[in-house]
Design a protein around this motif. Sequence first.
Motif, PDB file in Angstrom:
ATOM      1  N   PHE A 239       0.829  -1.195   0.000  1.00 34.50           N
ATOM      2  CA  PHE A 239       0.000   0.000   0.000  1.00 34.50           C
ATOM      3  C   PHE A 239       0.875   1.260   0.000  1.00 34.50           C
ATOM      4  O   PHE A 239       2.053   1.230   0.379  1.00 34.50           O
ATOM      5  CB  PHE A 239      -0.922   0.006   1.219  1.00 34.50           C
ATOM      6  N   ASP A 240       0.273   2.365  -0.409  1.00 33.92           N
ATOM      7  CA  ASP A 240       0.965   3.648  -0.434  1.00 33.92           C
ATOM      8  C   ASP A 240       0.680   4.483   0.805  1.00 33.92           C
ATOM      9  O   ASP A 240       1.445   5.401   1.132  1.00 33.92           O
ATOM     10  CB  ASP A 240       0.571   4.445  -1.681  1.00 33.92           C
ATOM     11  N   LEU A 241      -0.427   4.197   1.498  1.00 34.85           N
ATOM     12  CA  LEU A 241      -0.797   4.941   2.708  1.00 34.85           C
ATOM     13  C   LEU A 241      -1.809   4.097   3.482  1.00 34.85           C
ATOM     14  O   LEU A 241      -2.580   3.333   2.898  1.00 34.85           O
ATOM     15  CB  LEU A 241      -1.404   6.296   2.345  1.00 34.85           C
ATOM     16  N   ILE A 242      -1.806   4.253   4.812  1.00 35.43           N
ATOM     17  CA  ILE A 242      -2.725   3.519   5.669  1.00 35.43           C
ATOM     18  C   ILE A 242      -3.495   4.493   6.548  1.00 35.43           C
ATOM     19  O   ILE A 242      -2.904   5.354   7.199  1.00 35.43           O
ATOM     20  CB  ILE A 242      -1.978   2.495   6.549  1.00 35.43           C
ATOM     21  N   LEU A 243      -4.832   4.355   6.559  1.00 34.73           N
ATOM     22  CA  LEU A 243      -5.703   5.059   7.497  1.00 34.73           C
ATOM     23  C   LEU A 243      -6.029   4.095   8.629  1.00 34.73           C
ATOM     24  O   LEU A 243      -6.614   3.030   8.393  1.00 34.73           O
ATOM     25  CB  LEU A 243      -6.989   5.523   6.808  1.00 34.73           C
ATOM     26  N   LEU A 244      -5.643   4.462   9.838  1.00 34.55           N
ATOM     27  CA  LEU A 244      -5.681   3.504  10.949  1.00 34.55           C
ATOM     28  C   LEU A 244      -6.526   4.034  12.106  1.00 34.55           C
ATOM     29  O   LEU A 244      -6.202   5.065  12.704  1.00 34.55           O
ATOM     30  CB  LEU A 244      -4.242   3.245  11.421  1.00 34.55           C
ATOM     31  N   ASP A 245      -7.608   3.326  12.420  1.00 34.77           N
ATOM     32  CA  ASP A 245      -8.419   3.660  13.583  1.00 34.77           C
ATOM     33  C   ASP A 245      -7.684   3.231  14.849  1.00 34.77           C
ATOM     34  O   ASP A 245      -6.889   2.279  14.831  1.00 34.77           O
ATOM     35  CB  ASP A 245      -9.772   2.950  13.480  1.00 34.77           C
ATOM     36  N   LEU A 246      -7.941   3.917  15.965  1.00 35.32           N
ATOM     37  CA  LEU A 246      -7.286   3.554  17.216  1.00 35.32           C
ATOM     38  C   LEU A 246      -7.993   2.424  17.944  1.00 35.32           C
ATOM     39  O   LEU A 246      -7.369   1.497  18.435  1.00 35.32           O
ATOM     40  CB  LEU A 246      -7.199   4.775  18.140  1.00 35.32           C
ATOM     41  N   MET A 247      -9.311   2.496  18.017  1.00 36.26           N
ATOM     42  CA  MET A 247     -10.089   1.515  18.779  1.00 36.26           C
ATOM     43  C   MET A 247     -10.527   0.389  17.849  1.00 36.26           C
ATOM     44  O   MET A 247     -11.494   0.514  17.105  1.00 36.26           O
ATOM     45  CB  MET A 247     -11.300   2.189  19.421  1.00 36.26           C
ATOM     46  N   LEU A 248      -9.787  -0.708  17.887  1.00 36.18           N
ATOM     47  CA  LEU A 248     -10.037  -1.827  16.976  1.00 36.18           C
ATOM     48  C   LEU A 248     -10.159  -3.139  17.746  1.00 36.18           C
ATOM     49  O   LEU A 248      -9.471  -3.331  18.762  1.00 36.18           O
ATOM     50  CB  LEU A 248      -8.879  -1.964  15.980  1.00 36.18           C
ATOM     51  N   PRO A 249     -10.991  -4.058  17.293  1.00 39.04           N
ATOM     52  CA  PRO A 249     -11.017  -5.399  17.890  1.00 39.04           C
ATOM     53  C   PRO A 249      -9.783  -6.192  17.463  1.00 39.04           C
ATOM     54  O   PRO A 249      -9.215  -5.944  16.406  1.00 39.04           O
ATOM     55  CB  PRO A 249     -12.300  -6.012  17.302  1.00 39.04           C
ATOM     56  N   GLY A 250      -9.394  -7.115  18.309  1.00 36.88           N
ATOM     57  CA  GLY A 250      -8.268  -7.986  17.966  1.00 36.88           C
ATOM     58  C   GLY A 250      -6.924  -7.413  18.346  1.00 36.88           C
ATOM     59  O   GLY A 250      -6.138  -8.051  19.042  1.00 36.88           O
ATOM     60  N   MET A 251      -6.637  -6.197  17.903  1.00 35.59           N
ATOM     61  CA  MET A 251      -5.386  -5.510  18.216  1.00 35.59           C
ATOM     62  C   MET A 251      -5.643  -4.013  18.064  1.00 35.59           C
ATOM     63  O   MET A 251      -6.184  -3.581  17.054  1.00 35.59           O
ATOM     64  CB  MET A 251      -4.261  -5.965  17.276  1.00 35.59           C
ATOM     65  N   ASP A 252      -5.292  -3.224  19.089  1.00 37.61           N
ATOM     66  CA  ASP A 252      -5.601  -1.803  19.013  1.00 37.61           C
ATOM     67  C   ASP A 252      -4.685  -1.091  18.020  1.00 37.61           C
ATOM     68  O   ASP A 252      -3.646  -1.612  17.598  1.00 37.61           O
ATOM     69  CB  ASP A 252      -5.511  -1.142  20.393  1.00 37.61           C
TER      70      ASP A 252
END
Length: 230
Positions: free
Chosen positions: A46-59
């Motif tokens: 990928f060229d860029l990642i948009l990442l949420d903070l509150m995630l199931p499985g791994m924050d």
Amino acid sequence: MQKILIIEDDRDIATIERDYLELNDYQVEIAADGLAGLERGLHGDFDLILLDLMLPGMDGYSVCRRLREETDIPILMVTARREDIDKIRGLGLGADDYIEKPFSPSVLVARVRAYLARYQRLTGGQQRAKPELQVGGVRLNTETRRVFVDGREVELKNREYELLCFLMLHLDMVFSREELYERIWGLEAMGDNATVAVHINRIREKIEQDPGHPRYIQTVWGAGYRFRGQ
């Protein structure tokens, strides 16, 4: 077409992000939890990642830390948290910036476009036309991101590499701390431009024979720094 990974468990938000990005000609993939996002981020080119903070499985913090161990592509954290400590923690783990929820989709697209352009400027563009930069005993390969001094490889952290590469692409040009901070860390990065001096000193320790009397990265008193050409 540039590829963007959205790591977001809220389907509605992920869909809005995807739709607006696709309308602007980006290719988008969605991962709905931290573990799946990490796997795709490490292997999806990928060229860029948009990442949420509150995630199931791994924050999001853990995902960001692991991604930064393997890749230097832009990571923008998307968060509903407004406390400065949360933002500072994310930036300290290697995120390039953060976007607060709720956000304007047009602002999201503008921020994505800006960071993709910045990353391309640092690692592509001019550099692709000239994949290897060399001044004296310092040799920098922009394709492999490896740096050699008198034939010996030296290990630079991401920001150290970006700063050195930028200066070597602009030989003998003087840049102030503020200009370098803006170019390397970004206009909206949180911090103090004194960090530029810290990074300059670290680079000198790795590439200069005598860091106290540098041959390559020179201080121009009252003006800033320059990489001296031959």
